[in-house]
Write an enzyme that holds these catalytic residues in place. Structure first.
Site, PDB file in Angstrom:
ATOM      1  NE  ARG A  50      -6.815   4.489  24.527  1.00 28.65           N
ATOM      2  CZ  ARG A  50      -6.457   5.293  25.539  1.00 28.65           C
ATOM      3  NH1 ARG A  50      -5.459   6.150  25.407  1.00 28.65           N
ATOM      4  NH2 ARG A  50      -7.109   5.250  26.684  1.00 28.65           N
ATOM      5  CE1 TYR A 102      -8.956   1.902  -1.022  1.00 31.64           C
ATOM      6  CE2 TYR A 102      -9.458   3.254   0.898  1.00 31.64           C
ATOM      7  CZ  TYR A 102      -9.558   2.057   0.215  1.00 31.64           C
ATOM      8  OH  TYR A 102     -10.271   1.024   0.768  1.00 31.64           O
ATOM      9  CG  ASP A 174      -1.910   5.284   0.394  1.00 34.39           C
ATOM     10  OD1 ASP A 174      -1.227   4.241   0.384  1.00 34.39           O
ATOM     11  OD2 ASP A 174      -3.147   5.289   0.550  1.00 34.39           O
ATOM     12  CE  LYS A 199      -6.211  -2.887   0.614  1.00 33.81           C
ATOM     13  NZ  LYS A 199      -6.245  -1.459   0.296  1.00 33.81           N
TER      14      LYS A 199
HETATM   15  C1  LIG Z   1      -6.942  -0.351   0.818  1.00 37.36           C
HETATM   16  C2  LIG Z   1      -6.282   0.978   0.721  1.00 37.36           C
HETATM   17  C3  LIG Z   1      -6.439   1.937   1.727  1.00 37.36           C
HETATM   18  C4  LIG Z   1      -7.316   1.722   2.937  1.00 37.36           C
HETATM   19  O1  LIG Z   1      -6.823   0.739   3.788  1.00 37.36           O
HETATM   20  P1  LIG Z   1      -7.766  -0.179   4.722  1.00 37.36           P
HETATM   21  O2  LIG Z   1      -6.786  -1.087   5.365  1.00 37.36           O
HETATM   22  O3  LIG Z   1      -8.741  -0.859   3.832  1.00 37.36           O
HETATM   23  O4  LIG Z   1      -8.443   0.736   5.673  1.00 37.36           O
HETATM   24  C5  LIG Z   1      -5.762   3.137   1.584  1.00 37.36           C
HETATM   25  N1  LIG Z   1      -5.000   3.391   0.499  1.00 37.36           N
HETATM   26  C6  LIG Z   1      -4.842   2.500  -0.487  1.00 37.36           C
HETATM   27  C7  LIG Z   1      -3.988   2.850  -1.659  1.00 37.36           C
HETATM   28  C8  LIG Z   1      -5.483   1.269  -0.423  1.00 37.36           C
HETATM   29  O5  LIG Z   1      -5.340   0.394  -1.422  1.00 37.36           O
END
Ligand SMILES: *Cc1c(COP(=O)(O)O)cnc(C)c1O
Length: 389
Positions: A50, A102, A174, A199
């Site tokens: 961890r 998001y 983000d 993504k």
């Molecule tokens: C999918 C997404 C998230 C969340 O990520 P997870 O891996 O699904 O927890 C946060 N911000 C954006 C812009 C996203 O597209």
């Protein structure tokens, strides 16, 4: 060592190019949860997974270098990364956050952090006057997402950073939609870059992962303590999958973005499409800012048809894209924000934000542009029958 290389080369030629022990050209997956200490009072680099694991660390170093940061942190999902970063805040603090954030981040801020005495205000982050006028004495964080989802609104990152610095606030971006291949927020003065590595970074719709990157040493140490305390770390198999996906990030994104531009231009000319949202189109309100602060417009676009029935017919007739939530994969993903990402939002709120019943979002994959256009041409014909009916 790899400083002289371009981004594209750095994806492959970094300190983890091969394994020091064996010469293996893929990062070894270290499953051990605990590590033998060779001496009674002298400990090795790792003790417990961890707190630190060589496979996860390879990914953490890779993303730190690609974002131009000093420390990277890998988490079990994008939301784990984002939620852990929010733990930099304390009771009584206030967050300014973009109104089209998001959905998972929206939920974290509005239904979890509020219970811990952390306040928030949603603002249109593209309007610097609105940002400035909503900064309060206890504002400690300005949270951006650019381009935003699903309308691809572009925030002037440097403009917001300037306001934040003048008011002693941290800034988070983000960077999921563009990745460091196209946008490097730390270079623009941002404090923490966050990712859903689920993504584009991993890119194959086969792993959930999150990343955070910092440049400032003290902030990096604080985030490390939070990662280790909260414990939502990324497993080693998944860290390896993200490392594997990263190697092709540049070619994937470049190809998908080129196709997205072609598709956006095609849609813009089509009589049945009422509106196209893509920051690579010169008439997009964020075009100038996007061109200045990023090296591309990315691979996600949205477009508006007449109504729900037209959107339904389009989705049913389109053969190539999968119809699903998520984005940033080798296969194109078509989604319907009204019933997917924004289903929980009241219709009036949705419409106020421009998310109408005819809006579709497309994350462009690696299929040929010609095939996608042919597929969309047929799907639009089907949607047009709804208009005539
Ligand atoms: C999918 C997404 C998230 C969340 O990520 P997870 O891996 O699904 O927890 C946060 N911000 C954006 C812009 C996203 O597209």
């Amino acid at each position: 060592m790899s400083d002289q290389y371009s981004f594209q080369t750095k994806l492959l030629h970094n300190q983890h190019k091969f394994d020091e022990n064996t010469g293996g050209v893929s990062v070894p997956i270290q499953h051990a949860s605990t590590f033998h200490q060779k001496e009674f009072d002298k400990f090795g680099s790792y003790d417990y997974s961890r707190s630190g694991n060589p496979t996860r660390e390879a990914l953490e170093q890779a993303i730190a270098e690609l974002e131009g940061g000093t420390r990277g942190f890998a988490f079990s999902s994008g939301m784990a990364a984002i939620s852990t970063a929010f733990l930099l805040l304390s009771k009584g603090d206030h967050i300014l956050i973009t109104e089209d954030v998001y959905g998972g981040t929206y939920r974290m801020v509005t239904s979890v952090l509020n219970r811990f005495g952390i306040e928030h205000t949603f603002v249109d982050m593209t309007d610097l006057h609105e940002v400035a006028s909503n900064i309060k004495e206890n504002t400690k964080l300005i949270y951006m997402e650019t381009p935003s989802n699903p309308l691809l609104k572009v925030t002037d990152i440097e403009g917001v950073v300037k306001l934040a610095k003048a008011n002693g606030c941290l800034t988070f971006v983000d960077n999921t939609f563009l990745t460091p291949a196209l946008q490097r927020p730390l270079d623009l003065g941002v404090d923490v870059v966050l990712h859903s590595a689920t993504k584009f970074l991993s890119g194959h719709s086969d792993v959930l992962a999150g990343l955070a990157v910092t440049k400032d040493e003290e902030l990096g140490n604080r985030l490390y303590t939070l990662q280790n305390s909260f414990g939502a770390v990324l497993g080693v198999q998944d860290a390896w999958l993200v490392l594997r996906g990263l190697k092709t990030l540049h070619v994937r994104l470049e190809q998908s973005a080129r196709t997205a531009q072609t598709l956006a231009e095609f849609l813009q000319k089509h009589p049945l499409v009422e509106q196209v949202y893509y920051p690579g189109l010169p008439d997009h309100p964020g075009y100038e800012t996007q061109s200045y602060q990023a090296s591309g417009a990315g691979a996600v676009l949205s477009f508006e048809l007449k109504d729900e029935e037209a959107a339904r017919r389009f989705v049913n007739a389109a053969q190539i894209p999968v119809f699903a939530v998520s984005l940033g994969a080798v296969e194109s993903i078509l989604s319907y924000p009204t019933k997917m990402s924004h289903a929980a939002m009241p219709r009036k709120e949705r419409y106020k934000r421009g998310i109408t019943d005819g809006l579709l979002r497309m994350s462009v994959g690696l299929e040929s542009a010609e095939d996608l256009i042919a597929d969309f041409t047929k799907a639009l014909e089907a949607a047009g029958q709804a208009v005539q009916a």
